[in-house]
Design an enzyme around this catalytic site. Structure first.
Site, PDB file in Angstrom:
ATOM      1  N   ASP A  16       0.862  -1.186   0.000  1.00 58.13           N
ATOM      2  CA  ASP A  16       0.000   0.000   0.000  1.00 58.13           C
ATOM      3  C   ASP A  16       0.899   1.236   0.000  1.00 58.13           C
ATOM      4  OD1 ASP A  16      -2.358   1.630   0.364  1.00 58.13           O
ATOM      5  OD2 ASP A  16      -1.837   1.818   2.479  1.00 58.13           O
ATOM      6  N   SER A  17       0.278   2.395  -0.193  1.00 61.73           N
ATOM      7  CA  SER A  17       1.026   3.653  -0.115  1.00 61.73           C
ATOM      8  C   SER A  17       1.518   3.921   1.305  1.00 61.73           C
ATOM      9  CB  SER A  17       0.121   4.797  -0.559  1.00 61.73           C
ATOM     10  OG  SER A  17      -1.058   4.797   0.232  1.00 61.73           O
ATOM     11  N   CYS A 190     -11.224   2.783  -0.647  1.00 60.71           N
ATOM     12  CA  CYS A 190      -9.963   3.299  -0.142  1.00 60.71           C
ATOM     13  C   CYS A 190      -9.592   2.475   1.087  1.00 60.71           C
ATOM     14  CB  CYS A 190     -10.140   4.775   0.221  1.00 60.71           C
ATOM     15  SG  CYS A 190      -8.712   5.485   1.041  1.00 60.71           S
ATOM     16  N   HIS A 192      -8.490   3.248   3.860  1.00 57.02           N
ATOM     17  CA  HIS A 192      -8.816   3.828   5.170  1.00 57.02           C
ATOM     18  C   HIS A 192     -10.295   3.741   5.543  1.00 57.02           C
ATOM     19  CE1 HIS A 192      -4.891   5.427   4.389  1.00 57.02           C
ATOM     20  NE2 HIS A 192      -4.887   6.258   5.410  1.00 57.02           N
TER      21      HIS A 192
HETATM   22  N1  DGL Z   1      -4.096   3.783   0.110  1.00 55.41           N
HETATM   23  C1  DGL Z   1      -4.768   4.828  -0.618  1.00 55.41           C
HETATM   24  C2  DGL Z   1      -5.971   4.220  -1.371  1.00 55.41           C
HETATM   25  O1  DGL Z   1      -6.501   3.195  -0.980  1.00 55.41           O
HETATM   26  C3  DGL Z   1      -5.217   5.951   0.293  1.00 55.41           C
HETATM   27  C4  DGL Z   1      -4.083   6.751   0.889  1.00 55.41           C
HETATM   28  C5  DGL Z   1      -3.265   7.482  -0.161  1.00 55.41           C
HETATM   29  O2  DGL Z   1      -3.802   8.372  -0.845  1.00 55.41           O
HETATM   30  O3  DGL Z   1      -2.095   7.152  -0.289  1.00 55.41           O
HETATM   31  O4  DGL Z   1      -6.365   4.770  -2.369  1.00 55.41           O
END
Ligand code: DGL
Length: 269
Positions: A16-17, A190, A192
């Site tokens: 993930d990011s 997303c 989160h």
């Molecule tokens: N992980 C990103 C997503 O699911 C959200 C957080 C980000 O923008 O890096 O799109």
């Protein structure tokens, strides 16, 4: 290096990011408690939600190579923004070496199967800009998708603002838009958003069905591994969590997304 003879014993790679993808990792670990996992959060480059597709592809490529080098038997792109912008590229680049699962296809299949027709989607700017949910659901002529970028939600959740007055106001500001009038289901696209799922259900007075990617993706991982005789049911798990930039505050917020605090190891790629 990958153990090719007993590939099923090798870990599942999840990336993930940042640490938000731990919602997906946690769902995988709960469903498949005997699997090893290697998690990589690209904290040096987050958020992906505001980046261009080319940049997200470049970051995702490095991480996928890292997970392959670590011997993973499968890669899960836990990030919606990376799934939307980099999945096809990663399959083209690494598809011969390793299976890759994104978080979008399993959710799209599930929603279509349940017969909803008016569907709302909320996600980052990067995900919404691709129109990927519209595109994937366009194979079902009865389904209409209405999507909206909701960029305030990620920082809000990371600051532990949910289930309070402020988060209610921000979420309402988005979901009360005309675009979502008469929807039957809302997709939380997303990493989160599982944390605000209950709040969103409540704000819709439980009149619509709310979906997120985490459990549906874990089930996809399970079915893929089962069908390819790659399920590890022999031993207790080992979990490793890497980030590209370590800070105590990233480690602190793992608790929000994983249910418990995990130790992060820095690995600069
Ligand atoms: N992980 C990103 C997503 O699911 C959200 C957080 C980000 O923008 O890096 O799109």
């Amino acid at each position: 290096m990958p153990n090719k003879t007993k590939l099923y014993k090798n870990p599942i790679g999840i990336f993930d990011s940042g640490v938000g993808g731990l919602t997906v990792a946690n769902a995988v670990v709960r469903l498949l408690p005997k699997e090893d996992i290697i998690y990589f959060g690209d904290t040096a480059h987050l958020p992906y939600g505001d980046k261009s597709p080319d940049t997200i592809r470049r970051y995702s490529e490095r991480i996928t190579q890292f997970l392959i080098d670590k011997g993973c038997k499968l890669v899960v792109i836990a990030c919606n923004s990376a799934s939307a912008t980099a999945y096809d590229y990663l399959v083209e680049r690494f598809g011969q070496q390793i299976p890759i699962i994104n978080v979008i296809d399993p959710l799209v299949e599930e929603v279509a199967k349940q017969g909803f027709r008016e569907i709302g989607v909320i996600a980052t700017k990067a995900t919404i800009a691709t129109g990927i949910y519209e595109e994937k659901l366009s194979t079902h002529p009865d389904i209409r998708v209405r999507s909206l970028a909701t960029p305030l939600l990620v920082p809000m959740i990371e600051e532990d603002f949910f289930e309070n007055r402020i988060s209610h106001a921000i979420i309402k500001h988005y979901i009360n838009r005309d675009v979502f009038r008469d929807i039957e289901a809302m997709l939380l696209c997303c990493t989160h958003y599982p944390l605000i799922r209950k709040e969103i259900e409540m704000l819709f007075h439980t009149k619509i069905k709310v979906f997120d990617n985490s459990d549906v993706v874990a089930r996809k991982v399970q079915s893929y591994l089962t069908h390819h005789q790659l399920l590890n049911d022999e031993r207790e798990m080992e979990h490793q969590f890497y980030v590209s930039d370590y800070t105590q505050s990233f480690e602190q917020i793992t608790r929000l997304f994983y249910g418990e605090k995990v130790s992060l190891e820095e690995r600069v790629l």
